[in-house]
Design a protein around this motif. Structure first.
Motif, PDB file in Angstrom:
ATOM      1  N   SER A   1     -85.021  87.467 -82.025  1.00 40.03           N
ATOM      2  CA  SER A   1     -84.664  86.075 -82.264  1.00 40.03           C
ATOM      3  C   SER A   1     -85.751  85.380 -83.091  1.00 40.03           C
ATOM      4  N   GLU A   2     -85.393  84.226 -83.660  1.00 37.53           N
ATOM      5  CA  GLU A   2     -86.383  83.479 -84.440  1.00 37.53           C
ATOM      6  C   GLU A   2     -87.552  83.052 -83.570  1.00 37.53           C
ATOM      7  N   ARG A   3     -87.256  82.643 -82.327  1.00 33.17           N
ATOM      8  CA  ARG A   3     -88.321  82.247 -81.406  1.00 33.17           C
ATOM      9  C   ARG A   3     -89.236  83.439 -81.097  1.00 33.17           C
ATOM     10  N   GLY A   4     -88.617  84.608 -80.902  1.00 26.07           N
ATOM     11  CA  GLY A   4     -89.402  85.809 -80.618  1.00 26.07           C
ATOM     12  C   GLY A   4     -90.261  86.214 -81.804  1.00 26.07           C
ATOM     13  N   GLU A   5     -89.698  86.084 -83.006  1.00 26.88           N
ATOM     14  CA  GLU A   5     -90.456  86.433 -84.200  1.00 26.88           C
ATOM     15  C   GLU A   5     -91.633  85.481 -84.391  1.00 26.88           C
ATOM     16  N   LEU A   6     -91.415  84.195 -84.122  1.00 23.80           N
ATOM     17  CA  LEU A   6     -92.488  83.211 -84.244  1.00 23.80           C
ATOM     18  C   LEU A   6     -93.599  83.502 -83.229  1.00 23.80           C
ATOM     19  N   ARG A   7     -93.203  83.891 -82.021  1.00 26.01           N
ATOM     20  CA  ARG A   7     -94.188  84.244 -80.999  1.00 26.01           C
ATOM     21  C   ARG A   7     -94.984  85.474 -81.422  1.00 26.01           C
ATOM     22  N   ALA A   8     -94.286  86.471 -81.964  1.00 25.78           N
ATOM     23  CA  ALA A   8     -94.965  87.688 -82.427  1.00 25.78           C
ATOM     24  C   ALA A   8     -95.938  87.383 -83.555  1.00 25.78           C
ATOM     25  N   ALA A   9     -95.545  86.451 -84.448  1.00 26.20           N
ATOM     26  CA  ALA A   9     -96.425  86.073 -85.558  1.00 26.20           C
ATOM     27  C   ALA A   9     -97.708  85.443 -85.036  1.00 26.20           C
ATOM     28  N   ARG A  10     -97.576  84.571 -84.044  1.00 30.34           N
ATOM     29  CA  ARG A  10     -98.762  83.889 -83.512  1.00 30.34           C
ATOM     30  C   ARG A  10     -99.659  84.864 -82.746  1.00 30.34           C
ATOM     31  N   ILE A  11     -99.064  85.771 -82.002  1.00 29.95           N
ATOM     32  CA  ILE A  11     -99.859  86.750 -81.260  1.00 29.95           C
ATOM     33  C   ILE A  11    -100.600  87.684 -82.217  1.00 29.95           C
ATOM     34  N   SER A  12     -99.889  88.158 -83.252  1.00 28.77           N
ATOM     35  CA  SER A  12    -100.526  89.070 -84.207  1.00 28.77           C
ATOM     36  C   SER A  12    -101.643  88.371 -84.977  1.00 28.77           C
ATOM     37  N   MET A  13    -101.477  87.058 -85.256  1.00 24.71           N
ATOM     38  CA  MET A  13    -102.541  86.324 -85.929  1.00 24.71           C
ATOM     39  C   MET A  13    -103.763  86.197 -85.024  1.00 24.71           C
ATOM     40  N   ALA A  14    -103.515  85.951 -83.736  1.00 28.24           N
ATOM     41  CA  ALA A  14    -104.636  85.849 -82.791  1.00 28.24           C
ATOM     42  C   ALA A  14    -105.399  87.164 -82.708  1.00 28.24           C
ATOM     43  N   VAL A  15    -104.665  88.276 -82.667  1.00 28.35           N
ATOM     44  CA  VAL A  15    -105.306  89.593 -82.625  1.00 28.35           C
ATOM     45  C   VAL A  15    -106.094  89.838 -83.914  1.00 28.35           C
ATOM     46  N   ALA A  16    -105.504  89.459 -85.046  1.00 27.87           N
ATOM     47  CA  ALA A  16    -106.185  89.632 -86.334  1.00 27.87           C
ATOM     48  C   ALA A  16    -107.487  88.834 -86.382  1.00 27.87           C
ATOM     49  N   ILE A  17    -107.496  87.628 -85.797  1.00 32.31           N
ATOM     50  CA  ILE A  17    -108.712  86.811 -85.759  1.00 32.31           C
ATOM     51  C   ILE A  17    -109.805  87.519 -84.968  1.00 32.31           C
ATOM     52  N   VAL A  18    -109.427  88.110 -83.830  1.00 32.00           N
ATOM     53  CA  VAL A  18    -110.401  88.828 -83.002  1.00 32.00           C
ATOM     54  C   VAL A  18    -110.992  90.010 -83.764  1.00 32.00           C
ATOM     55  N   VAL A  19    -110.129  90.795 -84.425  1.00 30.60           N
ATOM     56  CA  VAL A  19    -110.593  91.963 -85.189  1.00 30.60           C
ATOM     57  C   VAL A  19    -111.502  91.521 -86.341  1.00 30.60           C
ATOM     58  N   ALA A  20    -111.081  90.481 -87.073  1.00 31.45           N
ATOM     59  CA  ALA A  20    -111.868  89.996 -88.207  1.00 31.45           C
ATOM     60  C   ALA A  20    -113.230  89.478 -87.757  1.00 31.45           C
ATOM     61  N   THR A  21    -113.269  88.817 -86.603  1.00 31.20           N
ATOM     62  CA  THR A  21    -114.536  88.312 -86.074  1.00 31.20           C
ATOM     63  C   THR A  21    -115.474  89.461 -85.735  1.00 31.20           C
ATOM     64  N   TYR A  22    -114.933  90.480 -85.094  1.00 35.37           N
ATOM     65  CA  TYR A  22    -115.758  91.649 -84.740  1.00 35.37           C
ATOM     66  C   TYR A  22    -116.321  92.325 -85.987  1.00 35.37           C
ATOM     67  N   LEU A  23    -115.452  92.565 -86.971  1.00 34.49           N
ATOM     68  CA  LEU A  23    -115.899  93.227 -88.196  1.00 34.49           C
ATOM     69  C   LEU A  23    -116.853  92.342 -88.997  1.00 34.49           C
ATOM     70  N   GLY A  24    -116.651  91.023 -88.921  1.00 36.38           N
ATOM     71  CA  GLY A  24    -117.528  90.106 -89.635  1.00 36.38           C
ATOM     72  C   GLY A  24    -118.954  90.118 -89.116  1.00 36.38           C
ATOM     73  N   MET A  25    -119.149  90.598 -87.884  1.00 36.11           N
ATOM     74  CA  MET A  25    -120.500  90.684 -87.331  1.00 36.11           C
ATOM     75  C   MET A  25    -121.294  91.839 -87.938  1.00 36.11           C
ATOM     76  N   ASN A  26    -120.586  92.809 -88.514  1.00 37.44           N
ATOM     77  CA  ASN A  26    -121.250  93.953 -89.152  1.00 37.44           C
ATOM     78  C   ASN A  26    -120.625  94.229 -90.512  1.00 37.44           C
ATOM     79  N   PRO A  27    -120.744  93.286 -91.455  1.00 41.99           N
ATOM     80  CA  PRO A  27    -120.088  93.451 -92.753  1.00 41.99           C
ATOM     81  C   PRO A  27    -120.769  94.517 -93.595  1.00 41.99           C
ATOM     82  N   PRO A  28    -120.020  95.182 -94.502  1.00 41.99           N
ATOM     83  CA  PRO A  28    -120.611  96.213 -95.346  1.00 41.99           C
ATOM     84  C   PRO A  28    -121.309  95.683 -96.590  1.00 41.99           C
ATOM     85  N   GLY A  29    -121.580  94.382 -96.658  1.00 42.31           N
ATOM     86  CA  GLY A  29    -122.249  93.823 -97.832  1.00 42.31           C
ATOM     87  C   GLY A  29    -122.231  92.311 -97.781  1.00 42.31           C
TER      88      GLY A  29
END
Length: 588
Positions: free
Chosen positions: A434-462
């Protein structure tokens, strides 16, 4: 009022504005979340696109790299600007004509293959994740200085702010937030540049001041800078590039990477018509140019001011005593982004090029090695302090640096979340969601992406701009060729597209990982990242152009050896090439 309090006022006011806009423009549907409802005015979209594109790499790191490398690093300017022109002319109107939410949407339908869609999702996530590492790194640098915390704490604060306005507002909130962020960042970038240009040359226009006379010496500014850096063992600031092949490939890699970046492409789906997409591109170039014509002047003047701070009586005279160092050095030392080691125990700061060619001169001066390490990413942020500008200017550039980092981070995170929720979950795993389910999935995946990006940003390759350059290379090697072939080649079929994307992506990743560590994990690289080890002198930052050539070659060979696309696909390609009008972006 203390500098810290002034910084808090500027940064706090800008954050309150961003979060307030996100609440006002809260996404209520998937169309709001992905393309801001498709009704953004071209001028506003151009401004938002400029903020989306002028990231921490542009605002914080690019001038620092030009300051450190001079003319050689002007490739960042040429590649990014040229790439945007490429995007505006060759891709944006045609993709808008196709009328999809996302890049994988286009690739999946154009190449009539869920496999092609999945490969495109993988390419998008890898490129965008690499890119967002650079943004989070830049945000961490800015927060660490202006909130006087360590860079990792700054990174986590940035993650929380992005989470609040990106997850809540989606593209609708991000678009209007980025309009505000553009205004903040362009004012913050130009005002200090005007002050410093007046100080050094008497010319209020930084771009003209760069080619004016240095007031104190009476020499042309660039000639004075060449003289100073040369006396400290560095190459002339205006020296030519020794490896032309690498320069050409690097510039090309940045160009095609810009044209293949999903978070920029998706902005052209937020306007009502194809004509608006073209106008958005034009306005974005105008807004981008305001910063980009200023950046070389900011870089040159920052380098000269830094060296004059360390050597107030000239490079051949004694450097300043460490105990007499200015407050700004002391403040940045707390962040770990400036480090001092008194190697000859004379109590003074020696900053020079510790190279074999300069060793004899350094020995005659009693120097035992370069003693001050300055992170390139701090120069723009430290520039007002180096030039002794008023505290409010320092606070302004704090808000601008954070606006630049957070605006692009939000756009990238949206691209990642839409790829997962719309292209992966709805497109392949659960088409009936459903559209509501897709919107929820989008927000959850963005939250997960923020966590991953924050972790990787602590040890950047340059440095921030270097990490971003890697992302551009990955996007240029994997996404740009398939978009070009999808629009301009009726003969390109699904097998050719998939083979080309995989060949371009894997060859580029392998080459990058060999020199920078597998999955960017420190210490896992096979070869040292030095010109002596590079294949044909091609830097990992430049290999995206080679990966794109591999992508094109493999795709055309495989496509030529297999069956033609269905007739309806060939007709679709023909219709996309003539953007005489398009409906709203759709999710079908």
């Amino acid at each position: 009022m203390s500098q810290f309090t002034i910084n808090l006022i500027f940064v706090g006011a800008s954050f309150a504005l961003y979060i307030g806009i996100a609440i006002w423009a809260r996404a209520g549907s998937t169309r709001d979340f992905y393309v801001a409802g498709g009704g953004v005015h071209p001028v506003l979209n151009g401004m938002a696109t400029a903020a989306d594109w002028m990231s921490a790499a542009s605002f914080i790191s690019m001038a620092g790299l030009i300051a450190a490398g001079g003319y050689a690093n002007s490739t960042f300017l040429m590649g990014w600007t040229g790439g945007y022109v490429l995007l505006a002319m060759l891709l944006a109107p045609y993709l808008r004509k196709f009328g999809k939410f996302t890049v994988p949407d286009f690739i999946g339908d154009r190449f009539y293959s869920s496999g092609a869609r999945l490969v495109a999702v993988a390419c998008l996530i890898i490129a965008s994740t690499t890119y967002v590492i650079g943004q989070m790194t830049g945000a961490g640098v800015a927060f660490s200085r202006f909130l006087e915390v360590d860079s990792n704490t700054g990174l986590m604060i940035a993650a929380v702010v992005v989470f609040l306005y990106a997850v809540m507002g989606g593209m609708k909130g991000i678009t209007y937030t980025q309009v505000a962020q553009y205004v903040v960042l362009i004012i913050a970038y130009t005002i200090p540049a005007v002050f410093i240009s007046l100080q050094l040359t008497g010319n209020p226009v930084p771009g003209l001041g760069l080619f004016s006379e240095h007031t104190e010496s009476g020499m042309p500014l660039l000639a004075k800078l060449d003289q100073v850096v040369n006396e400290l063992g560095f190459r002339d600031y205006t020296a030519d590039v020794p490896n032309k092949l690498n320069m050409v490939l690097f510039t090309l890699s940045l160009m095609i990477g810009t044209a293949g970046l999903p978070h920029v492409i998706i902005r052209f789906f937020t306007v009502p018509k194809v004509a608006d997409a073209r106008w958005s591109a034009g306005w974005a170039l105008v807004f981008i140019a305001l910063l980009y014509v200023t950046a070389p002047a900011v870089a040159s003047m920052a380098r000269l001011n830094l060296l004059n701070t360390i050597y107030p009586d000239g490079p051949t005279a004694d450097a300043i005593k460490y105990e007499e160092r200015p407050d700004w050095i002391q403040t940045w030392e707390k962040t770990g982004l400036i480090q001092f080691e008194d190697k000859n125990s004379d109590g003074r700061i020696q900053l020079y090029n510790d190279s074999p060619e300069f060793a004899q001169t350094a020995s005659q001066r009693g120097w035992n090695g370069n003693e001050l390490n300055v992170n390139n990413d701090i120069l723009v942020l430290a520039n007002p302090e180096i030039a002794n500008l008023p505290p409010w200017v320092v606070g302004l550039i704090a808000a601008g640096g954070l606006a630049a980092a957070l605006s692009t981070a939000a756009g990238l995170l949206l691209a990642i979340s839409s790829a997962i929720s719309h292209d992966l979950i709805k497109g392949s795993i659960n088409p009936k969601i459903s559209e509501r389910g897709e919107l929820r999935a989008a927000r959850i995946s963005m939250a997960v992406a923020i966590v991953v990006a924050t972790y990787l940003g602590m040890n950047p390759p340059g440095f921030a701009a270097q990490v971003v350059a890697l992302a551009f290379g990955i996007a240029g090697a994997s996404i740009f060729p398939v978009l070009m072939m999808g629009i301009f080649s009726k003969r390109m079929n699904n097998r050719g597209a998939i083979a080309g994307m995989l060949a371009g992506l894997l060859s580029t990743l392998v080459y990058i990982f060999i020199y920078l560590g597998w999955l960017f994990i420190p210490g896992t690289n096979n070869l040292a990242n030095t010109p002596d080890n590079w294949l044909l002198g091609i830097s990992p930052l430049s290999f995206g152009a080679v990966g794109a050539i591999i992508n094109f070659a493999v795709a055309f060979v495989v496509s030529g050896m297999t069956e033609k696309p269905p007739q309806e696909i060939q007709e679709l390609v023909e219709s996309v090439r003539y953007p005489r009008g398009a409906g709203m972006a759709t999710g079908h």
